[in-house]
Design an enzyme around this catalytic site. Structure first.
Site, PDB file in Angstrom:
ATOM      1  N   GLY A  17      -1.168   6.371   0.300  1.00 15.69           N
ATOM      2  CA  GLY A  17       0.206   6.609   0.644  1.00 15.69           C
ATOM      3  C   GLY A  17       1.134   5.924  -0.463  1.00 15.69           C
ATOM      4  N   SER A  19       2.997   7.657  -3.081  1.00 17.64           N
ATOM      5  CA  SER A  19       3.970   8.380  -3.840  1.00 17.64           C
ATOM      6  C   SER A  19       5.331   7.760  -3.973  1.00 17.64           C
ATOM      7  CB  SER A  19       4.290   9.618  -3.316  1.00 17.64           C
ATOM      8  OG  SER A  19       4.763   9.661  -1.843  1.00 17.64           O
ATOM      9  N   ARG A  20       5.486   6.684  -2.934  1.00 20.08           N
ATOM     10  CA  ARG A  20       6.731   5.892  -3.171  1.00 20.08           C
ATOM     11  C   ARG A  20       6.737   4.602  -2.420  1.00 20.08           C
ATOM     12  NH1 ARG A  20       7.830   9.950   1.262  1.00 20.08           N
ATOM     13  NH2 ARG A  20       7.819   8.352   3.211  1.00 20.08           N
ATOM     14  N   ASP A  68      -3.574  13.835   3.785  1.00 23.48           N
ATOM     15  CA  ASP A  68      -3.143  13.305   5.029  1.00 23.48           C
ATOM     16  C   ASP A  68      -3.961  12.455   5.820  1.00 23.48           C
ATOM     17  OD1 ASP A  68      -2.087  12.889   7.414  1.00 23.48           O
ATOM     18  OD2 ASP A  68      -1.532  14.827   7.958  1.00 23.48           O
ATOM     19  N   TYR A 160       3.189   0.342  16.947  1.00 26.97           N
ATOM     20  CA  TYR A 160       3.223  -0.113  15.660  1.00 26.97           C
ATOM     21  C   TYR A 160       2.553  -1.582  15.759  1.00 26.97           C
ATOM     22  CZ  TYR A 160       4.942  -0.914  10.987  1.00 26.97           C
ATOM     23  OH  TYR A 160       5.144  -1.131   9.479  1.00 26.97           O
TER      24      TYR A 160
END
Ligand code: NAP
Length: 256
Positions: A17, A19-20, A68, A160
């Site tokens: 994860g 990319s940003r 993914d 979460y």
């Protein structure tokens, strides 16, 4: 810096994860500290752009793959590809994660299952796939990006909070499994960090409430999670394992 006890010279890291947001900041901090880095996210275009930018900024070797990590097969492929292309992985950061806010009596099975797979099961699966390589060199770092929502919560954070708390429990158990191989396992528990995830999910009013909860009176920046993560990855943290470092600007310090 690179060759100091806080540096990562001759180390190779895998960050999911990236990319940003927090993952990208971690990959950049690792590259600045001398590591070679393998990064992934779902969108090929954005992960390729992140790899290029970090390479240009640091001169480090940065490889990428679109994967993914909510999909079990993709996680297996990611582990195999990272090991094949980099030759070894010394540091694994399980960072990719998401939140779908639902109250306990609103939870949709498909959303619950998705969050369990992405935030928990596939962190286990990727760790399980990478750890045998770390064992060969008797050196390794596994770092899960948990959340302050593991320690406290707020309405509609059932899956979460459950997954982020489970990462802390899993880190304790696997620290005990892997200690004999000189592999440490820890969690970072971020508080409010100004990235796409909370900005998409929280209203302006909720964002302001979060600001007020912190002791420092502001949201954190992704690099403020990357630096403590770099510390845990470095030799300087070699006697820290099975722990969670809360990086929340003082949110959890507040009762009222
Ligand atoms: P973000 O800015 O939304 O970035 C998420 C990154 O993960 C992106 O690179 C995204 O790229 C990638 N990603 C999302 N789903 C993925 C998937 N299924 N497979 C592979 N990559 C995926 O989020 P962030 O705030 O940096 O969050 C990073 C971690 O920090 C998460 O685990 C989150 O729970 C945790 N955290 C964040 C905060 C906060 O306030 N920001 C607080 C506590 C904990 P693609 O869209 O291209 O896949």
């Amino acid at each position: 810096m690179k060759d100091s006890i806080f540096g990562l010279a001759n180390k190779t890291a895998l960050v999911t994860g990236a990319s940003r947001g927090i993952g990208r900041a971690i990959a950049l901090a690792f590259a600045q500290a001398g590591a070679e880095v393998f990064i992934c996210s779902r969108k090929a275009e954005s992960i390729e752009a992140a790899a290029k930018a970090i390479r240009e900024q640091t001169g480090a070797r940065v490889e990428w793959m679109a994967a993914d990590v909510s999909q079990r097969q993709a996680v297996d492929q990611l582990a195999a590809e990272a090991l094949r292309r980099m030759g070894k992985i010394d540091i694994l950061v399980n960072n990719a994660g998401w939140n779908i806010p639902q109250a306990i009596d609103e939870i949709q099975d498909k959303d619950w299952d998705y969050l369990i797979e992405l935030n928990l099961t596939n962190c286990m699966r990727l760790t399980r796939a990478i750890v045998p390589d770390m064992k060969k060199r008797r050196w390794g770092r596994v770092i899960h990006i948990s959340s302050m929502m593991a320690m406290g919560s707020t309405p509609k954070r059932n899956a979460y909070s459950a997954t982020k708390a489970a990462l802390v429990g899993m880190a304790r158990a696997s620290a005990l499994d892997l200690g004999p191989w000189n592999i440490t396992v820890n969690c970072i528990a971020p508080g409010p960090i100004a990235t796409e995830m909370p900005m998409t999910l929280l209203s302006k009013e909720q964002q302001e409430q979060m600001t007020q909860r912190t002791a420092l009176g502001r949201w954190g920046q992704p690099e403020e999670i990357a630096w403590p993560t770099l510390f845990l990855a470095s030799e300087a943290a070699r006697y820290i394992t099975g722990q969670v470092i809360v990086v929340d600007g003082g949110c959890l310090a507040r009762i009222i």
